[in-house]
Design an enzyme around this catalytic site. Structure first.
Site, PDB file in Angstrom:
ATOM      1  N   TYR A  36       0.837  -1.191   0.000  1.00 61.54           N
ATOM      2  CA  TYR A  36       0.000   0.000   0.000  1.00 61.54           C
ATOM      3  C   TYR A  36       0.883   1.256   0.000  1.00 61.54           C
ATOM      4  O   TYR A  36       1.351   1.705   1.046  1.00 61.54           O
ATOM      5  CB  TYR A  36      -0.939   0.013   1.195  1.00 61.54           C
ATOM      6  CG  TYR A  36      -1.779  -1.243   1.345  1.00 61.54           C
ATOM      7  CD1 TYR A  36      -2.024  -2.083   0.256  1.00 61.54           C
ATOM      8  CD2 TYR A  36      -2.326  -1.602   2.571  1.00 61.54           C
ATOM      9  CE1 TYR A  36      -2.788  -3.235   0.391  1.00 61.54           C
ATOM     10  CE2 TYR A  36      -3.097  -2.745   2.710  1.00 61.54           C
ATOM     11  CZ  TYR A  36      -3.309  -3.553   1.621  1.00 61.54           C
ATOM     12  OH  TYR A  36      -4.054  -4.704   1.765  1.00 61.54           O
TER      13      TYR A  36
ATOM     14  N   PRO B 177     -14.712  -6.821   2.523  1.00 67.68           N
ATOM     15  CA  PRO B 177     -15.827  -7.464   3.233  1.00 67.68           C
ATOM     16  C   PRO B 177     -17.201  -6.966   2.796  1.00 67.68           C
ATOM     17  O   PRO B 177     -18.211  -7.632   3.065  1.00 67.68           O
ATOM     18  CB  PRO B 177     -15.558  -7.111   4.695  1.00 67.68           C
ATOM     19  CG  PRO B 177     -14.811  -5.812   4.620  1.00 67.68           C
ATOM     20  CD  PRO B 177     -13.944  -5.927   3.405  1.00 67.68           C
TER      21      PRO B 177
END
Length: 277
Positions: free
Chosen positions: A56, A203
Site C-alpha cells: 500500500y 468485506p
C-alpha cells in the site's frame, strides 16, 4: 449474542470489527491530513485491529499510520504484509517470496511503523516460484529473532494453509470474502475449525454497497445501511471472522463501526446466506 472480541493466537484480544488502511491517501498534504484524522478516529471509536501492507503505497501507508498513531495504544494491533515487489517497467507489481526480499521488507516495516517487533506479519501472497518452506522459513527465523510476533497468510487455498501449518504457527488468514463472494468458503471453514483468525478483505462487495434486492430488504427492515447489513452478516458467519472494512471518510468509518451493534434475526441471516450460494 455475537462476541465482540477475538483472541488472536489465544493471547491477543482485538475487537472483531477492524479497519483496513489501504484506502487512506498519503498525498497531497491536505488529503494526508484527512487520512490521519480517519486513522485517529478509528482508534477513538474503539478499533483495535488495523490492517496495512508494504504494497500500500510501497511503505507510505505504514508511514502514515505511524505518523497518525505512534506511540501506539497498548491494545492496538497493527497487522502488515510483505511479499510483493514494486513495479519494474514494463512489468507491474509482482510476487516475490525470496527469503532475502522478505527479510528486507520486514526490516523496512519495522522502521516505517517505528517498532521493534511487527506483532502480526502476513505473507501477502504465496510466490509459486519459491518453495513455501523457504518463504515461511525466512519469516520464522525473523520471528525467532523477536522481530515478528505472530505470522499469518493472505489469499491462500485450503491446501496451502495445511502445508503452511506444518512449517509455522498460522494465527491469521486474510482472504477475499463477503456475503456475495464465497469463493473461499472452505478456507473460512478450515480457520473456524482451527481457531485461526479470518480477516476478510473487501468485506463489503460493491453490489452490497449499492444494495442488491435481498440486502436492501434486510437493511429496510433493520433501519441500517446495506453495508452495515453485509458487515453484521460477516460477524455472525463465524466467531473467527474479523472484517477489516476500509474507507477514507470519517462518516463512512463511523457507519462501518456501528455495524458491530446491528443484530440480525435468524430469518434475516438465512435469507442473506442464500444470496451468496
Amino acid at each position: 449474542m455475537t462476541a465482540r472480541s477475538f483472541r488472536i493466537a489465544g493471547e491477543r484480544d482485538v475487537r472483531r470489527l477492524g479497519f483496513g488502511a489501504m484506502h487512506l491517501p498519503t498525498e497531497p498534504r491536505r488529503a494526508r491530513d484527512g487520512a490521519i484524522a480517519v486513522a485517529r478516529r478509528a482508534v477513538e471509536l474503539g478499533v483495535t485491529l488495523i490492517d496495512t501492507a508494504h504494497l500500500y503505497g510501497w511503505g507510505a501507508n505504514e508511514e502514515l499510520l505511524a505518523e497518525a498513531l505512534h506511540p501506539y495504544p497498548d491494545d492496538l494491533l497493527i497487522a502488515t504484509k510483505v511479499g510483493v515487489a514494486p513495479p519494474d517497467p514494463p512489468r507491474e507489481a509482482d510476487l516475490c517470496g525470496r527469503p532475502e526480499f522478505l527479510r528486507d521488507q520486514v526490516e523496512q516495516g519495522l522502521r516505517r511503523l517505528r517498532v521493534e517487533r511487527l506483532e502480526l506479519l502476513q505473507l501477502h501472497r504465496v510466490d509459486p516460484k519459491v518453495p513455501l518452506a523457504d518463504q515461511l522459513g525466512a519469516l520464522r527465523e525473523l520471528q525467532l529473532q523477536g522481530k515478528i510476533g505472530h505470522l499469518g497468510l493472505s489469499e491462500v487455498t485450503v491446501g496451502q494453509l495445511d502445508r503452511a501449518r506444518e512449517i509455522i504457527d498460522v494465527v491469521s488468514v486474510q482472504n477475499r470474502y463477503s456475503v456475495l463472494d464465497r469463493e473461499h468458503e472452505g478456507v473460512l471453514d478450515a480457520c473456524t475449525a482451527a481457531g485461526i483468525a479470518f480477516l476478510p478483505w473487501r468485506p463489503v462487495h460493491p453490489a452490497a454497497s449499492s444494495g442488491t434486492a435481498g440486502i436492501a430488504a434486510v437493511a429496510a427492515e433493520t433501519g441500517a445501511t446495506p453495508a452495515q447489513v453485509a458487515l453484521a452478516w460477516l460477524l455472525e458467519r463465524s466467531p473467527v471472522v474479523l472484517p477489516i472494512p476500509g474507507t477514507g471518510s470519517i462518516a463512512h468509518l463511523e457507519e462501518n463501526v456501528a455495524a458491530a451493534d446491528l443484530r440480525l434475526s435468524d430469518d434475516q441471516l438465512r435469507r442473506l446466506d442464500r444470496l451468496g450460494r
